[in-house]
Design a protein around this motif. Structure first.
Motif, mmCIF file in Angstrom:
data_model
loop_
_atom_site.group_PDB
_atom_site.id
_atom_site.type_symbol
_atom_site.label_atom_id
_atom_site.label_comp_id
_atom_site.label_asym_id
_atom_site.label_seq_id
_atom_site.Cartn_x
_atom_site.Cartn_y
_atom_site.Cartn_z
ATOM 1 N N GLN A 184 -5.146 -8.739 -19.759
ATOM 2 C CA GLN A 184 -4.081 -9.369 -19.031
ATOM 3 C C GLN A 184 -4.427 -10.550 -18.106
ATOM 4 N N PRO A 185 -3.412 -11.532 -18.074
ATOM 5 C CA PRO A 185 -2.074 -11.379 -18.559
ATOM 6 C C PRO A 185 -2.182 -11.551 -20.179
ATOM 7 N N TYR A 186 -1.349 -11.239 -21.089
ATOM 8 C CA TYR A 186 -1.183 -11.435 -22.395
ATOM 9 C C TYR A 186 -0.700 -12.668 -22.921
ATOM 10 N N VAL A 187 -1.474 -13.704 -22.807
ATOM 11 C CA VAL A 187 -1.079 -15.280 -22.535
ATOM 12 C C VAL A 187 -0.452 -15.636 -23.865
ATOM 13 N N ASP A 188 -0.946 -15.267 -25.036
ATOM 14 C CA ASP A 188 -0.332 -15.608 -26.432
ATOM 15 C C ASP A 188 1.263 -15.089 -26.319
ATOM 16 N N GLU A 189 1.368 -13.964 -26.108
ATOM 17 C CA GLU A 189 2.649 -13.081 -26.172
ATOM 18 C C GLU A 189 3.559 -13.849 -25.088
ATOM 19 N N LEU A 190 2.864 -13.986 -23.731
ATOM 20 C CA LEU A 190 3.967 -14.782 -22.943
ATOM 21 C C LEU A 190 4.399 -16.092 -23.100
ATOM 22 N N ARG A 191 3.329 -16.979 -23.821
ATOM 23 C CA ARG A 191 3.860 -18.123 -24.371
ATOM 24 C C ARG A 191 4.764 -17.967 -25.481
ATOM 25 N N ALA A 192 4.895 -17.258 -26.252
ATOM 26 C CA ALA A 192 5.713 -16.837 -27.310
ATOM 27 C C ALA A 192 7.094 -16.665 -26.980
ATOM 28 N N ASP A 193 7.197 -15.875 -25.979
ATOM 29 C CA ASP A 193 8.198 -15.433 -25.147
ATOM 30 C C ASP A 193 8.938 -16.454 -24.003
ATOM 31 N N GLU A 194 8.193 -17.403 -23.895
ATOM 32 C CA GLU A 194 8.455 -18.724 -23.036
ATOM 33 C C GLU A 194 8.554 -17.905 -21.544
ATOM 34 N N ASN B 32 8.608 8.029 -28.734
ATOM 35 C CA ASN B 32 8.451 7.913 -27.389
ATOM 36 C C ASN B 32 8.284 6.267 -27.020
ATOM 37 N N LEU B 33 7.418 6.027 -27.788
ATOM 38 C CA LEU B 33 7.022 4.368 -27.686
ATOM 39 C C LEU B 33 8.367 3.668 -28.146
ATOM 40 N N LEU B 34 8.828 3.982 -29.094
ATOM 41 C CA LEU B 34 10.110 3.425 -29.474
ATOM 42 C C LEU B 34 11.206 3.505 -28.436
ATOM 43 N N ARG B 35 11.366 4.563 -27.829
ATOM 44 C CA ARG B 35 12.484 4.818 -26.729
ATOM 45 C C ARG B 35 11.911 4.049 -25.647
ATOM 46 N N ALA B 36 10.821 3.863 -25.064
ATOM 47 C CA ALA B 36 10.228 2.955 -24.198
ATOM 48 C C ALA B 36 10.732 1.520 -24.341
ATOM 49 N N ARG B 37 10.529 1.069 -25.869
ATOM 50 C CA ARG B 37 10.906 -0.187 -26.043
ATOM 51 C C ARG B 37 12.376 -0.433 -26.046
ATOM 52 N N LYS B 38 13.173 0.477 -26.481
ATOM 53 C CA LYS B 38 14.599 0.371 -26.532
ATOM 54 C C LYS B 38 15.131 0.375 -24.873
ATOM 55 N N ALA B 39 14.359 1.108 -24.030
ATOM 56 C CA ALA B 39 14.938 0.945 -22.756
ATOM 57 C C ALA B 39 14.682 -0.050 -22.045
ATOM 58 N N ALA B 40 13.752 -0.598 -22.023
ATOM 59 C CA ALA B 40 13.230 -1.740 -21.381
ATOM 60 C C ALA B 40 12.307 -2.579 -21.992
ATOM 61 N N PRO B 41 12.746 -3.472 -23.233
ATOM 62 C CA PRO B 41 11.790 -3.837 -24.081
ATOM 63 C C PRO B 41 10.911 -5.080 -23.412
ATOM 64 N N GLN B 42 11.207 -5.725 -22.567
ATOM 65 C CA GLN B 42 10.388 -6.818 -21.798
ATOM 66 C C GLN B 42 9.095 -6.020 -21.079
ATOM 67 N N GLN B 43 9.696 -4.818 -20.351
ATOM 68 C CA GLN B 43 8.778 -4.229 -19.750
ATOM 69 C C GLN B 43 7.647 -3.425 -20.407
ATOM 70 N N ALA B 44 7.934 -2.813 -21.518
ATOM 71 C CA ALA B 44 7.250 -2.168 -22.448
ATOM 72 C C ALA B 44 6.213 -2.883 -23.091
ATOM 73 N N LYS B 45 6.726 -4.129 -23.663
ATOM 74 C CA LYS B 45 5.735 -5.184 -24.439
ATOM 75 C C LYS B 45 4.399 -5.564 -23.683
ATOM 76 N N TYR B 46 4.672 -5.613 -22.256
ATOM 77 C CA TYR B 46 3.736 -6.028 -21.476
ATOM 78 C C TYR B 46 2.836 -4.886 -20.518
ATOM 79 N N HIS B 47 3.190 -3.770 -20.914
ATOM 80 C CA HIS B 47 2.794 -2.603 -20.519
ATOM 81 C C HIS B 47 1.470 -2.147 -20.904
ATOM 82 N N PRO B 48 0.252 -2.061 -20.316
ATOM 83 C CA PRO B 48 -1.105 -1.906 -21.042
ATOM 84 C C PRO B 48 -1.041 -0.583 -21.643
ATOM 85 N N THR B 49 -0.497 0.408 -20.754
ATOM 86 C CA THR B 49 -0.420 1.801 -21.530
ATOM 87 C C THR B 49 0.165 2.066 -22.929
#
Length: 394
Positions: free
Chosen positions: A70-80, A349-366
Motif C-alpha cells: 500500500q498504497p496500491y498506486v497503479d490502481e489508484l491512478r487508474a481510478d483517478e 462473501n468477497l463478492l458481497r463485500a464488493r457489492k456493498a462498498a466497491p471502492q472500500q473493498a478494492k483497496y482493503h488489504p484483507t
C-alpha cells in the motif's frame, strides 16, 4: 497462480528479508511467526494474516504498507484517486495559520450539513466522492472556526478531519491518516469535547493495531476511557465507550489474548444492551449488531476460523446498516471461510463485500490477501473469479 509473480505479500516479505540479509529461520525468530507459516507465506501457498504482516513489518523495521504494497498506486491512478491525495495533505497542513483571507466561508448550517454529508458518504462506501470534496471543506471550515472560535465550529472542523482520516486510511496512506488524526485531536481540544477526544483515541488505537503495537493501542484505549469520564453521562457517552471496548477486543484478539478479548466483548455487549442500535451516534454504528460482527473479527484474529465462520453466518445485518460496515463484515467472514477451506462461500462473501462498498473493498488489504489465498488453493472456482482479480489489479 495467474497473478503477477512478484506482486503478492509473501513475495514482498521475501524480497524485504533478503534485503536485510536474513534467512527464513532468522526472520521467523525475530518476528515470532512460526517458521512453517513464514515459508508458506513467502511461497504464496497461504495468505498473509494481518497478525503475520504486522509481526514481519516490526521485525524488518518497515511500515506495514511496505509489506502489503500500500498504497496500491497503479490502481489508484487508474481510478483517478491519486490526484486527490495532495489537496487533502495541503488542507491538513494549514490548520494553525488562522483564517485564510481569500476564503469567505458560508454560514455554519451549510458547513455542518456538508461535513455530515461527507461522513455519511464514507459510511456508504463513497470514498472517491468524499476524497474529492473533503480538502476544500477543510479549508473553508478551518477559516470559519478561526473566525468564530465557537465550540460548534471546532466540532465541525473535527468532523472534516475525521473524514480525511477515513479516506486516507481506506486508500492506504497511513502517514496522511496519522496527520488527520492529530488534527482531529487538536480540534477536539479547542472544542473542549471529551466525546471527540475519546473517539480520537479509539481511531488512533486502530493505527497501532495495524502496525502490531498492541501495548500502545491498549494504552490509548485506557486513555480514551478516562477522557470519556469527563463527558456528560448518557447514551452518546455509552456508545463511544462501547466502541472503545470493541477496539480493545480486536487488539487483544490479534495479540492472541482470548480472555482479555472476551472480557472487552462482554462489556461492549452489556453496554449495547442499554443503548440498543446506536448507529447514528457519532456515526460509530455501535450496538448489538456491531458487537456481533466484532466477535467474528476477534475469533478470526485468534485463528479460531471455524468458530468465526459459524458465528458470522448467524449474524443478520440490518437493511439500513452502513454499507462500509457491511463490506467489512463480509471481508472478515470471507477470510475465515477461506482458512476453513470453504472456498465457494468465501468468494461469495468477497463478492458481497464488493457489492456493498466497491471502492472500500478494492483497496482493503484483507480482500486482496483472501483473494490470493483462494487463488493459491488451485481449486475450481467460478468464472467470475478471474474478473474479480482483474478488478483488484492482480
Amino acid at each position: 497462480m495467474y497473478s503477477h509473480p512478484h506482486s503478492h505479500t509473501g513475495a514482498r516479505i521475501k524480497r524485504l528479508r533478503l534485503e536485510r540479509h536474513l534467512t527464513q529461520r532468522a526472520l521467523a525468530d525475530l518476528s515470532g511467526v512460526p517458521y512453517s507459516t513464514l515459508t508458506k507465506t513467502e511461497q504464496g501457498v497461504i495468505a498473509a494474516s494481518p497478525h503475520v504482516i504486522a509481526c514481519v513489518a516490526r521485525a524488518l523495521r518497515v511500515e506495514v504498507g511496505t509489506v502489503t504494497g500500500q498504497p496500491y498506486v497503479d490502481e489508484l491512478r487508474a481510478d483517478e484517486l491519486d490526484v486527490l491525495i495532495l489537496p487533502i495533505r495541503e488542507a491538513l497542513d494549514v490548520y494553525d495559520l488562522g483564517p485564510d483571507p481569500e476564503i469567505t466561508p458560508r454560514p455554519w448550517p451549510l458547513l455542518r450539513a456538508d461535513a455530515y454529508k461527507l461522513l455519511l458518504g464514507v459510511r456508504a462506501g463513497e470514498v472517491k466522492q468524499a476524497a474529492s470534496q473533503v480538502a476544500g471543506l477543510i479549508q473553508e471550515v478551518t477559516t470559519a472556526a478561526h473566525l468564530t472560535g465557537s465550540t460548534d465550529g471546532w466540532q465541525t472542523l473535527a468532523s472534516t478531519y475525521r473524514t480525511a482520516y477515513d479516506v486516507a486510511a481506506k486508500l492506504g496512506y497511513g502517514d496522511l491518516a496519522a496527520i488527520a488524526l492529530s488534527r482531529m485531536d487538536w480540534a477536539a481540544v479547542n472544542a473542549s469535547d471529551a466525546l471527540i477526544g475519546g473517539m480520537y483515541r479509539y481511531m488512533r488505537a486502530l493505527t497501532y493495531l495495524r502496525s502490531g503495537q498492541y501495548r500502545t493501542g491498549d494504552r490509548l484505549i485506557a486513555r480514551g476511557l478516562s477522557v470519556l469520564e469527563q463527558a456528560d453521562a448518557g447514551r452518546e457517552r455509552e456508545a463511544v465507550t462501547g466502541q472503545l471496548h470493541l477496539g480493545a477486543a480486536v487488539l487483544a484478539g490479534r495479540a492472541k489474548d482470548a480472555a482479555r478479548a472476551e472480557g472487552h466483548l462482554a462489556e461492549a455487549e452489556r453496554i449495547a444492551g442499554r443503548t440498543g442500535e446506536a448507529v447514528d451516534v457519532h456515526r460509530l454504528s455501535f450496538g448489538p449488531t456491531n458487537v456481533a460482527v466484532h466477535r467474528v473479527s476477534v475469533l478470526a484474529e485468534l485463528d479460531e476460523y471455524d468458530r468465526a465462520a459459524r458465528t458470522g453466518r448467524a449474524v443478520t445485518l440490518p437493511q439500513d446498516w452502513p454499507a462500509s460496515r457491511k463490506s467489512h463484515h463480509y471481508t472478515d467472514l470471507a477470510r475465515a471461510q477461506m482458512w476453513t477451506g470453504d472456498l465457494d462461500a468465501s468468494f461469495q462473501n468477497l463478492l458481497r463485500a464488493r457489492k456493498a462498498a466497491p471502492q472500500q473493498a478494492k483497496y482493503h488489504p484483507t480482500v486482496r490477501e483472501t483473494y490470493a489465498g483462494l487463488e493459491s488453493a488451485k481449486r475450481r472456482l467460478p468464472d467470475t473469479f478471474l474478473s474479480y482479480g482483474n478488478w483488484l489489479g492482480f
